[in-house]
Motif scaffolding. Structure first.
Motif, mmCIF file in Angstrom:
data_model
loop_
_atom_site.group_PDB
_atom_site.id
_atom_site.type_symbol
_atom_site.label_atom_id
_atom_site.label_comp_id
_atom_site.label_asym_id
_atom_site.label_seq_id
_atom_site.Cartn_x
_atom_site.Cartn_y
_atom_site.Cartn_z
ATOM 1 N N UNK A 240 0.846 -1.197 0.000
ATOM 2 C CA UNK A 240 0.000 0.000 0.000
ATOM 3 C C UNK A 240 0.880 1.244 0.000
ATOM 4 N N UNK A 241 1.774 1.322 0.965
ATOM 5 C CA UNK A 241 2.697 2.454 1.056
ATOM 6 C C UNK A 241 3.614 2.502 -0.162
ATOM 7 N N UNK A 242 4.133 1.329 -0.570
ATOM 8 C CA UNK A 242 5.049 1.265 -1.706
ATOM 9 C C UNK A 242 4.394 1.817 -2.969
ATOM 10 N N UNK A 243 3.183 1.324 -3.252
ATOM 11 C CA UNK A 243 2.511 1.709 -4.493
ATOM 12 C C UNK A 243 2.137 3.188 -4.494
ATOM 13 N N UNK A 244 1.746 3.709 -3.332
ATOM 14 C CA UNK A 244 1.412 5.131 -3.245
ATOM 15 C C UNK A 244 2.635 5.995 -3.541
ATOM 16 N N UNK A 245 3.795 5.584 -3.036
ATOM 17 C CA UNK A 245 5.014 6.353 -3.301
ATOM 18 C C UNK A 245 5.484 6.175 -4.742
ATOM 19 N N UNK A 246 5.370 4.957 -5.277
ATOM 20 C CA UNK A 246 5.769 4.726 -6.666
ATOM 21 C C UNK A 246 5.007 5.641 -7.617
ATOM 22 N N UNK B 16 25.869 -1.004 0.977
ATOM 23 C CA UNK B 16 26.478 -1.329 2.271
ATOM 24 C C UNK B 16 27.100 -0.078 2.896
ATOM 25 N N UNK B 17 26.801 0.127 4.191
ATOM 26 C CA UNK B 17 27.239 1.327 4.887
ATOM 27 C C UNK B 17 28.654 1.232 5.417
ATOM 28 N N UNK B 18 29.082 2.298 6.099
ATOM 29 C CA UNK B 18 30.473 2.395 6.537
ATOM 30 C C UNK B 18 30.818 1.393 7.622
ATOM 31 N N UNK B 19 29.815 0.817 8.291
ATOM 32 C CA UNK B 19 30.090 -0.195 9.311
ATOM 33 C C UNK B 19 30.229 -1.589 8.714
ATOM 34 N N UNK B 20 29.999 -1.722 7.407
ATOM 35 C CA UNK B 20 30.031 -3.033 6.753
ATOM 36 C C UNK B 20 31.394 -3.298 6.122
ATOM 37 N N UNK B 21 31.830 -4.552 6.094
ATOM 38 C CA UNK B 21 33.094 -4.887 5.425
ATOM 39 C C UNK B 21 33.078 -4.578 3.932
ATOM 40 N N UNK B 22 31.889 -4.648 3.303
ATOM 41 C CA UNK B 22 31.774 -4.403 1.860
ATOM 42 C C UNK B 22 31.213 -3.012 1.584
ATOM 43 N N UNK B 23 31.679 -2.026 2.314
ATOM 44 C CA UNK B 23 31.222 -0.639 2.202
ATOM 45 C C UNK B 23 31.187 -0.200 0.734
ATOM 46 N N UNK B 24 30.004 0.255 0.283
ATOM 47 C CA UNK B 24 29.853 0.750 -1.083
ATOM 48 C C UNK B 24 29.239 -0.234 -2.046
ATOM 49 N N UNK B 25 29.032 -1.492 -1.623
ATOM 50 C CA UNK B 25 28.464 -2.502 -2.511
ATOM 51 C C UNK B 25 26.939 -2.430 -2.478
ATOM 52 N N UNK B 26 26.325 -2.353 -3.655
ATOM 53 C CA UNK B 26 24.871 -2.205 -3.761
ATOM 54 C C UNK B 26 24.188 -3.562 -3.880
ATOM 55 N N UNK B 27 22.958 -3.633 -3.376
ATOM 56 C CA UNK B 27 22.161 -4.856 -3.454
ATOM 57 C C UNK B 27 20.696 -4.492 -3.708
ATOM 58 N N UNK B 28 19.947 -5.477 -4.227
ATOM 59 C CA UNK B 28 18.492 -5.370 -4.412
ATOM 60 C C UNK B 28 18.121 -4.227 -5.357
ATOM 61 N N UNK B 29 18.457 -4.400 -6.617
ATOM 62 C CA UNK B 29 18.168 -3.367 -7.613
ATOM 63 C C UNK B 29 16.763 -3.525 -8.186
ATOM 64 N N UNK B 30 16.363 -2.556 -8.971
ATOM 65 C CA UNK B 30 15.106 -2.502 -9.716
ATOM 66 C C UNK B 30 13.892 -2.178 -8.854
ATOM 67 N N UNK B 31 13.381 -3.135 -8.059
ATOM 68 C CA UNK B 31 12.099 -2.920 -7.387
ATOM 69 C C UNK B 31 12.312 -2.238 -6.042
ATOM 70 N N UNK B 32 12.384 -0.923 -6.081
ATOM 71 C CA UNK B 32 12.638 -0.137 -4.881
ATOM 72 C C UNK B 32 12.010 1.241 -5.022
ATOM 73 N N UNK B 33 11.493 1.763 -3.922
ATOM 74 C CA UNK B 33 10.941 3.111 -3.914
ATOM 75 C C UNK B 33 11.980 4.179 -4.172
#
Length: 633
Positions: free
Chosen positions: A183-189, A525-542
């Motif tokens: 509901x929230x996702x679709x309204x923002x999309x 991945x944030x600065x507290x993560x070992x893989x800082x800067x690595x992106x995940x979960x593309x396409x279906x995102x608000x």
């Protein structure tokens, strides 16, 4: 032609087909025969051997493969068509002969004959290109920045259409009928695609409102085919109803379709419960007002925008869902974020009400002002906005906390709503974002990340530090800071944050980003993560819709308003200007922005005539195009 007919003989009346324009030398439909023992799609046994098995699948996991033998001379090329399709038959025409179990192919044969012709395929691709040229051409920009141009003109808009069609319901990361459309996702999309397909945006609004509860609450998810709310997840995510107000307001601004407010829409799709859409919006506002906590802030319920901040869950049992498990009564934990969202929604509601109810619009403004005062009193932590209050009445996102001292969401939402603008707290909150949350790869969701599980906070503390909601660059929220910076007139900051997570700009660091350089990812991945800067979960995102809104409406500054098209860019000093084309309510606006000074004050001329302010007046009926020239100084 290969036909796939799983369950066709029983309950289904549709099938798939796979055809080729060349004479085939062999085929396979049995996956195990095609791949071979211990084989994979990277190196199928049939491909290595160069000979198909002509296998026919009778269950398990079927595939479709055509073997074609082609000899090419040096420099020679050859076109081959592969056609994958879907066909439905009427129930009474499923089989041919009628008393057999053979698929009736009479309706699909003309399609196969037509679409295995190169002329037909070329024409179909030309029509497809024209379709996308039309959609993407409804907002186009020529700016000094190639990454802005690439994303605005093609990829960001395209991703907005993908999220419109699928929300978060189907991907490699989120799958199955258990989830459905958010509901929230679709309204923002909707905020990102309403200008491209306003008629479909209208349908989506009606679908969403039809699943709303009579209390004004909302099912957190719904199924697109049944248009029913998802009972497995239920409701109680207390920010959900307010997003309906924002998306309806965006639609009316874009289209001028005030009649949608009179559309009779049911509650929970129950026949006989139909009420005007406007009443649905009123109940959305009242839903929040009836759920106020000890500090005068909105109760959070199961969660707010951040589904992983579960202040009423208190789960210590493996296998329990953080979103649906509730061990507290929910009358204490409050959300500063929903407070900011309510102020924003209240102001948008007042804009709609001014035409609908006249002087009663002031009621919504008064409620928004009252909530704004509460947020400043109970939600301000000294340097930034707090995130929430937990079930014990203790602040979340405060200097008093050992971890999770500052969160991004309330800084963005509260400043977007105008809270703290008059007394400087808005800029102070944004300065705190720059100091504590901003990184070279984007703005992290919180800081410091949680190092262990907090029973009173829920799922957010279950992730490893620096990942997902626990301190990653959760890209969906970054545009809120971009918009907030633009609203505060800080152009350099707004564009800087935009480019930090811009996929095109991040192509230069692909070895770090490790994700498609043309679509937004949910998380980096944030600065507290070992893989800082690595992106995940593309396409279906608000992230797609909100970044599109941030760059097109607030940095480039071209946005729909109830009384016309607003052109109010907030550009960095280094930009000399830009050109843009925007289709608005059926009229093409050709916009030229030129810098003649260091600031962003707007001087506008429409068709050569000076116009005060930044709103282009609505043109006379029948007008096809409007020329707008803006000088910044």
């Amino acid at each position: 032609t290969i036909y796939h007919k799983t369950e066709y003989r029983e309950r289904r009346n549709h099938f798939a087909y796979f055809a080729c324009s060349e004479t085939v030398a062999g085929f396979d439909t049995q996956r195990e025969d095609f791949l071979g023992p211990y084989g994979s799609f990277a190196a199928p046994q049939v491909v290595k051997a160069g000979q198909a098995h002509n296998s026919v699948a009778h269950g398990w996991q079927p595939i479709g493969s055509h073997q074609i033998k082609v000899t090419l001379l040096p420099g020679e090329s050859k076109r081959i068509l592969f056609l994958l399709g879907y066909q439905e038959n009427a129930v009474e025409e499923k089989f041919d002969p009628a008393d057999s179990q053979t698929i009736n192919k009479k309706h699909v044969r003309p399609i196969l004959s037509d679409y295995l012709q190169f002329a037909t395929v070329d024409r179909a691709f030309a029509e497809l290109n024209a379709y996308w040229d039309d959609l993407l051409g409804r907002y186009a920009v020529q700016s000094p920045d190639e990454h802005t141009n690439r994303m605005v003109n093609i990829w960001n808009a395209y991703q907005c259409m993908i999220t419109f069609n699928m929300s978060r319901s189907a991907s490699y990361y989120e799958s199955g009928i258990g989830r459905g459309m958010g509901f929230r996702d679709s309204a923002q999309d909707l905020l990102g695609f309403v200008h491209m397909v306003p008629e479909r945006a209208r349908e989506r609004i009606i679908d969403l409102a039809s699943t709303q509860l009579s209390s004004g609450g909302a099912y957190h998810q719904y199924q697109t085919l049944t248009k029913r709310g998802n009972n497995d997840v239920g409701s109680g995510f207390n920010d959900d109803p307010l997003w309906l107000v924002l998306c309806v307001s965006a639609y009316v601004k874009e289209t001028g379709d005030w009649e949608i407010l009179d559309e009779r829409v049911p509650y929970e799709n129950m026949v006989g419960s139909e009420m005007p859409l406007y009443e649905h919006l009123q109940r959305s506002i009242n839903y929040t007002l009836k759920r106020i906590g000890p500090h005068g802030l909105p109760l959070i319920g199961r969660a707010d925008w951040n589904d992983c901040l579960n202040l009423n869950c208190f789960s210590d049992t493996p296998g329990q869902s953080f979103q649906t498990t509730t061990n507290k009564d929910g009358i204490t934990a409050e959300s500063v974020f929903i407070g900011g969202l309510f102020v924003l929604a209240g102001k948008e509601m007042a804009g709609l009400a001014a035409r609908r109810e006249g002087s009663k619009a002031q009621n919504y403004l008064r409620e928004a002002e009252r909530m704004e005062k509460t947020v400043l009193e109970a939600g301000w932590d000294g340097q930034w906005f707090r995130r929430a209050y937990d079930d014990l009445g203790q602040p979340v996102g405060s200097q008093e906390c050992q971890e999770g001292k500052i969160f991004i969401e309330p800084q963005g939402m509260c400043v977007m709503a105008g809270i703290g603008h008059a007394d400087g707290k808005a800029k102070q909150a944004l300065d705190a974002v720059a100091q504590y949350l901003a990184t070279e790869h984007g703005i992290v969701l919180l800081e410091p990340a949680f190092s262990h599980y907090y029973l009173n906070l829920g799922e957010i503390s279950s992730y490893p530090p620096g990942y997902k909601e626990n301190g990653s660059v959760f890209c969906h929220t970054n545009p809120w800071i971009m918009i907030a910076e633009a609203k505060e007139g800080r152009a350099e900051k707004a564009l800087d944050y935009y480019l930090r997570i811009n996929p095109s700009a991040r192509e230069a660091i692909s070895e770090v980003h490790r994700c498609e350089p043309y679509v937004y990812a949910q998380t980096i991945a944030g600065k507290a993560a070992p893989s800082f800067g690595e992106a995940k979960n593309s396409w279906l995102t608000g992230t797609a819709a909100w970044n599109y809104v941030a760059i097109t409406q607030w940095i480039l500054g071209i946005r729909a308003e109830l009384n016309g098209l607003c052109v109010e860019p907030v550009l960095p000093e280094s930009w000399s200007g830009f050109q843009a084309q925007r289709v608005f309510r059926g009229v093409r606006y050709d916009i030229s922005v030129t810098r003649q000074g260091k600031g962003n004050s707007v001087a506008m001329r429409v068709e050569g005539k000076a116009v005060a302010g930044c709103i282009v007046p609505l043109p006379a009926a029948g007008t096809k195009s409007v020329r707008v020239d803006v000088v910044l100084s």
